[in-house]
Design a protein around this motif. Structure first.
Motif, PDB file in Angstrom:
ATOM      1  N   TYR A 161     -33.896  19.732 -11.411  1.00  0.00           N
ATOM      2  CA  TYR A 161     -32.948  20.388 -12.310  1.00  0.00           C
ATOM      3  C   TYR A 161     -33.745  21.341 -13.200  1.00  0.00           C
ATOM      4  N   TYR A 270     -31.054  12.828 -17.426  1.00  0.00           N
ATOM      5  CA  TYR A 270     -29.877  13.426 -18.064  1.00  0.00           C
ATOM      6  C   TYR A 270     -30.108  13.587 -19.568  1.00  0.00           C
ATOM      7  N   PRO A 285     -28.827  13.003  -7.786  1.00  0.00           N
ATOM      8  CA  PRO A 285     -27.532  13.689  -7.893  1.00  0.00           C
ATOM      9  C   PRO A 285     -26.623  13.148  -8.984  1.00  0.00           C
ATOM     10  N   ASN A 287     -27.032  12.738 -11.957  1.00  0.00           N
ATOM     11  CA  ASN A 287     -27.106  13.529 -13.182  1.00  0.00           C
ATOM     12  C   ASN A 287     -26.171  14.733 -13.144  1.00  0.00           C
ATOM     13  N   TYR A 288     -25.867  15.203 -11.945  1.00  0.00           N
ATOM     14  CA  TYR A 288     -25.031  16.398 -11.818  1.00  0.00           C
ATOM     15  C   TYR A 288     -23.615  16.125 -12.311  1.00  0.00           C
ATOM     16  N   SER A 289     -23.066  14.971 -11.947  1.00  0.00           N
ATOM     17  CA  SER A 289     -21.720  14.634 -12.404  1.00  0.00           C
ATOM     18  C   SER A 289     -21.712  14.364 -13.906  1.00  0.00           C
ATOM     19  N   GLY A 292     -21.707  17.571 -15.672  1.00  0.00           N
ATOM     20  CA  GLY A 292     -20.421  18.234 -15.530  1.00  0.00           C
ATOM     21  C   GLY A 292     -19.479  17.958 -16.685  1.00  0.00           C
ATOM     22  N   MET A 298     -23.765  22.695 -18.551  1.00  0.00           N
ATOM     23  CA  MET A 298     -23.736  22.779 -17.091  1.00  0.00           C
ATOM     24  C   MET A 298     -23.967  24.207 -16.604  1.00  0.00           C
ATOM     25  N   VAL A 303     -30.377  23.950  -9.792  1.00  0.00           N
ATOM     26  CA  VAL A 303     -31.055  22.898  -9.030  1.00  0.00           C
ATOM     27  C   VAL A 303     -31.899  23.541  -7.938  1.00  0.00           C
ATOM     28  N   ASP A 374     -21.272  24.430  -2.989  1.00  0.00           N
ATOM     29  CA  ASP A 374     -21.679  24.335  -4.385  1.00  0.00           C
ATOM     30  C   ASP A 374     -23.179  24.635  -4.481  1.00  0.00           C
ATOM     31  N   ALA A 376     -25.539  23.856  -6.501  1.00  0.00           N
ATOM     32  CA  ALA A 376     -26.412  22.726  -6.829  1.00  0.00           C
ATOM     33  C   ALA A 376     -26.329  21.627  -5.779  1.00  0.00           C
ATOM     34  N   LEU A 377     -25.109  21.215  -5.440  1.00  0.00           N
ATOM     35  CA  LEU A 377     -24.947  20.117  -4.482  1.00  0.00           C
ATOM     36  C   LEU A 377     -25.488  20.483  -3.105  1.00  0.00           C
TER      37      LEU A 377
END
Length: 436
Positions: A161, A270, A285, A287-289, A292, A298, A303, A374, A376-377
Motif C-alpha cells: 500500500y 491499517y 487485502p 486493509n483495503y476494505s 474503504g 482511500m 497498491v 479495480d 488495487a484489487l
C-alpha cells in the motif's frame, strides 16, 4: 375374472418395469408423505475481529437464502470458540454425537493429515465439472497428495500500500508493475526525507516482521525457511539465500532508519496508513476494505505488487481459507450441492456480497463483480499467480511458536543476521520438539 386378473398382473408388471411410483407427496392410502428435511451444519471459528464477524454474518445470510431457495434443507452455522486454536476445537467437536457437514476455516495441515476433510475432485468429476474457474495457484495449494481438500476462499497475499501524496511531495515516481526490494527501500528513504512532520515520528515504510514475509523473501531467493517436512528450521531459516535476503532488509532498516517494523500485515498496517505515519506499508487485502470506510484517505492510497529480490523470482506466501466437506458427513451430496450452488456459482448473490470484504477466488465472479478491474484489487489478484504456501501450512505447530526477533532486528551486518537467524531457528526447532 381370470382374464381381468391376468390384465391386472401384466399392468402391475409394466408399471414396475417402467419404474413408476406413487405421485410425489402421497403414500398408499392417500396420506401425504412426510418430507425428510436435510440438515447441513457448517462449522467455523468464532471471534471478535471485524473480519471474522463479517464472514460469519455473510455465511449466516447465505444459509437463510439457501433455505428459501431449496425447500427441505436447513443450514446451520455453528461457531466454535477456539482458545487453543481452530484445529483442536474442530477435533473436539467432531468427537461429539452431533452431525457436521461443512467446515470453513484456514488451511490446516493437522486436519488434513487426520483425514477429516473429504476429497472434492471425485465430486467435480461425477458432475463433469472442472476447477478451471478457480485460480490455479490456489487450487494447487489446496490439493494435498492428489486430493482437493476444499474450495480455496479469502486469499490473503501481501502487496504494498502506498500514499500517493507522499510520493508526489517527495518527488518520487509512484510504483507500478514489477519492482525489487532495493527499489522499495530506496523509495522508503526518499519518502521519509520528503515527508517530515514536526513533532511526529514518520517512516518511509512499515514492514511486518513475521513468517509470512520471511517465507516470501526466502522463496524469492529460491529457498524455504523450513524443511520440506515442516519439522525443522535449522539449515533453512539460517541458510545463505535466506540470510542474504533478510540481511538486505535489515541493512536498509537499520542504516537509513526509514522503515518501521510491525508484527503483522493486518490491522497494524491499517493503523499506520490511516494515521499517515508511513508512506508505504506491506499488508494484506483486508486493509483495503477497512480503508474503504474512509473515502478521503482511500483516494490517496494506491497498491503495488510485492517486491522481489533483484536476482530472484516473485514469491508471495499467502494465507487462505477453504470451504471443505467433512469426511464424516452423512449429507455429502447435499453439502456438495450447497458448495456448487453458493460457493462455486459465479452468479450467486454470495459472490457479490463476499466480494465486498474478500478477494474472490472464482475468476468469472471476480470479472463480473469488477474486482479484476479495480486498480488495487487487481494487484492483489495478480499476486495470486506468485502464491506459495506459507511455512505454517507445512506444520500447523509453527503458528503457535514464540519468536524473539529483538536480536535479529538489531543486526547491523550479514554476520550478525546469520547468528540471530541461527539462534531463532534453534529456538523454534526446540519448541516444535516440545509440541510433539
Amino acid at each position: 375374472m381370470k382374464r381381468v386378473a391376468s390384465v391386472s398382473v401384466l399392468l402391475a408388471a409394466a408399471i414396475s418395469l417402467a419404474g413408476c411410483s406413487w405421485p410425489a407427496g402421497k403414500e398408499t392410502g392417500g396420506k401425504p408423505a412426510a418430507t425428510e428435511q436435510k440438515e447441513l451444519t457448517i462449522l467455523m471459528q468464532d471471534g471478535t475481529s471485524a473480519t471474522v464477524k463479517n464472514r460469519i454474518a455473510e455465511l449466516e445470510k447465505q444459509a437463510k437464502l439457501y433455505e428459501q431457495a431449496v425447500p427441505g434443507v436447513k443450514v446451520t452455522i455453528e461457531k466454535l470458540a477456539a482458545p487453543k486454536g481452530f484445529a483442536p476445537a474442530v477435533q473436539e467437536r467432531l468427537k461429539s454425537d452431533k452431525s457436521a457437514d461443512l467446515l470453513f476455516g484456514g488451511f490446516d495441515p493437522l486436519l488434513i493429515e487426520q483425514g477429516a476433510l473429504a476429497d472434492l475432485l471425485p465430486m467435480f468429476k461425477a458432475d463433469k465439472l472442472t476447477t478451471d474457474d478457480l485460480y490455479e495457484s490456489l487450487t494447487a495449494m489446496a490439493t494435498v497428495k492428489g486430493k482437493l481438500i476444499g474450495i480455496p476462499m479469502a486469499p490473503e497475499p501481501l502487496a504494498v500500500y502506498f500514499n500517493k501524496d507522499w510520493f508526489d511531495k517527495a518527488g518520487v515516481p509512484q510504483p507500478k508493475g514489477d519492482w525489487t526490494w532495493e527499489q522499495f527501500f530506496n523509495a522508503a528513504i526518499k519518502l521519509k526525507a520528503g515527508n517530515t512532520v514536526t513533532g511526529k515520528e514518520t517512516y518511509g515504510s512499515a514492514i511486518p516482521f513475521d513468517l509470512q514475509l520471511f517465507e516470501s523473501l526466502a522463496q524469492s531467493s529460491g529457498q524455504s525457511i523450513v524443511s520440506p517436512e515442516g519439522n525443522r528450521l535449522s539449515g533453512y531459516l539460517n541458510s545463505k539465500p535466506v540470510t542474504d535476503a533478510v540481511g538486505l532488509l535489515l541493512y536498509h532498516m537499520n542504516s537509513s532508519k526509514a522503515s518501521k517494523v510491525v508484527s503483522s500485515g493486518g490491522a497494524q498496517i491499517y493503523n499506520e496508513l490511516s494515521n499517515q505515519n508511513v508512506g508505504m506499508a506491506i499488508g494484506q487485502p483486508v486493509n483495503y476494505s477497512l480503508l474503504g470506510a474512509n473515502p478521503g484517505l482511500m483516494s490517496k492510497i494506491g497498491v503495488a505488487p510485492l517486491p522481489h529480490m533483484e536476482k530472484g523470482t516473485r514469491a508471495n506466501a499467502l494465507y487462505f481459507s477453504t470451504m471443505s466437506i467433512l469426511s464424516g458427513s452423512k449429507q455429502k451430496e447435499a453439502a456438495w450441492k450447497f458448495v456448487k450452488d453458493v460457493i462455486l456459482n459465479s452468479d450467486s448473490a454470495f459472490q457479490k456480497d463476499w466480494g465486498q470484504q474478500e478477494l474472490l477466488t472464482s475468476k468469472a465472479a471476480a470479472q463480473k463483480t469488477g474486482q479484476q478491474r479495480d486498480p488495487a484489487l487487481s494487484v492483489f489478484i495478480g499476486e495470486l499467480s506468485a502464491g506459495i504456501k506459507p511455512a505454517v501450512y507445512k506444520n500447523a505447530a509453527l503458528a503457535s511458536v514464540s519468536i524473539s526477533e529483538k536480536r535479529l532486528v538489531a543486526s547491523q551486518s550479514v554476520a550478525e543476521a546469520l547468528a540471530a537467524l541461527t539462534e531463532m531457528a534453534d529456538q523454534i526447532d526446540q519448541q516444535l520438539m516440545d509440541k510433539k
